[in-house]
Motif scaffolding. Structure first.
Motif, mmCIF file in Angstrom:
data_model
loop_
_atom_site.group_PDB
_atom_site.id
_atom_site.type_symbol
_atom_site.label_atom_id
_atom_site.label_comp_id
_atom_site.label_asym_id
_atom_site.label_seq_id
_atom_site.Cartn_x
_atom_site.Cartn_y
_atom_site.Cartn_z
ATOM 1 N N PRO A 43 0.801 -1.234 0.000
ATOM 2 C CA PRO A 43 0.000 0.000 0.000
ATOM 3 C C PRO A 43 0.832 1.282 0.000
ATOM 4 O O PRO A 43 0.396 2.296 -0.540
ATOM 5 C CB PRO A 43 -0.842 -0.109 1.279
ATOM 6 N N LEU A 44 2.029 1.247 0.592
ATOM 7 C CA LEU A 44 2.896 2.433 0.572
ATOM 8 C C LEU A 44 3.538 2.641 -0.799
ATOM 9 O O LEU A 44 4.077 3.703 -1.067
ATOM 10 C CB LEU A 44 3.997 2.314 1.636
ATOM 11 N N GLY A 45 3.521 1.626 -1.648
ATOM 12 C CA GLY A 45 4.112 1.745 -2.981
ATOM 13 C C GLY A 45 5.589 1.399 -3.015
ATOM 14 O O GLY A 45 6.268 1.698 -3.992
ATOM 15 N N ILE A 46 6.098 0.772 -1.970
ATOM 16 C CA ILE A 46 7.511 0.406 -1.933
ATOM 17 C C ILE A 46 7.764 -0.760 -2.879
ATOM 18 O O ILE A 46 8.733 -0.772 -3.617
ATOM 19 C CB ILE A 46 7.942 0.056 -0.491
ATOM 20 N N ASP A 47 6.892 -1.745 -2.849
ATOM 21 C CA ASP A 47 6.950 -2.890 -3.763
ATOM 22 C C ASP A 47 5.637 -2.950 -4.522
ATOM 23 O O ASP A 47 4.603 -2.554 -4.001
ATOM 24 C CB ASP A 47 7.134 -4.208 -2.994
ATOM 25 N N ALA A 48 5.699 -3.492 -5.714
ATOM 26 C CA ALA A 48 4.473 -3.668 -6.497
ATOM 27 C C ALA A 48 3.805 -4.976 -6.095
ATOM 28 O O ALA A 48 4.461 -5.919 -5.665
ATOM 29 C CB ALA A 48 4.821 -3.695 -7.990
ATOM 30 N N ALA A 49 2.511 -5.043 -6.281
ATOM 31 C CA ALA A 49 1.744 -6.238 -5.894
ATOM 32 C C ALA A 49 2.176 -7.462 -6.676
ATOM 33 O O ALA A 49 2.176 -8.553 -6.158
ATOM 34 C CB ALA A 49 0.246 -5.984 -6.083
ATOM 35 N N GLU A 50 2.584 -7.300 -7.919
ATOM 36 C CA GLU A 50 2.961 -8.469 -8.716
ATOM 37 C C GLU A 50 4.286 -9.078 -8.267
ATOM 38 O O GLU A 50 4.529 -10.238 -8.529
ATOM 39 C CB GLU A 50 3.001 -8.152 -10.217
#
Length: 166
Positions: free
Chosen positions: A157-164
């Motif tokens: 959710p913070l955008g540090i890693d992508a969900a994929e």
């Protein structure tokens, strides 16, 4: 010059690390370079776990994980982390059965992870949503469940890693 700037940043960070209790000891503040972390294919949650587990032994049985929260305005002028690094601050609370309390800062947000030996060691507040999980450092299933929850609820959710990547 970089060492001086880092020392100043650590000093400001120590002022911003806050918890519900006043008897804590600041044990460590580490920066995680997100680009370097991703270049070795490490997830953000794994980086957080590696910092926390330097201070945990086999006695810790519970993990408490908060949601992501925005830094209060009075703290944003003292700490600017940016989007290229994580700042992880670890505090210990000897009077609370050696509770390990960790705050993770990213950009304008933070979350915390606390490791406790007993469930009652963590004094919960009604103002924050906290997930309680079973944790054991040497039990891969329980440790990885905590890591995966941090990844799903905080890091992505913070955008540090992508969900994929997860």
């Amino acid at each position: 010059m970089n060492k001086t700037m880092l020392a100043i940043a650590l000093g400001f960070t120590a002022l911003c690390v806050h918890a519900q209790w006043h008897d804590g000891l600041l044990m460590d503040v580490q920066e995680v370079n997100i680009t370097a972390m991703q270049s070795v294919k490490m997830s953000g949650a794994e980086a957080v776990m590696k910092v926390i587990e330097q201070y945990a032994d086999g006695q810790y049985r519970f993990a408490f994980i908060s949601n992501n929260y925005l830094l209060p305005a009075e703290h944003t002028k003292n700490i600017t982390v940016g989007k290229n690094r994580l700042l992880i601050a670890v505090a210990g609370y000897p009077l609370l059965n050696d509770l390990i309390y960790t705050q993770v800062f990213f950009d304008q947000s933070f979350f915390f992870v606390a490791l406790a030996k007993n469930e009652s060691d963590m004094k919960r507040s009604n103002s924050m949503q906290i997930i309680r999980m079973n944790y054991e450092k040497r039990n891969a299933l329980r440790r990885n469940n905590v890591r995966d929850t941090i990844q799903r609820n905080n890091i992505i959710p913070l955008g540090i890693d992508a969900a994929e990547r997860y």
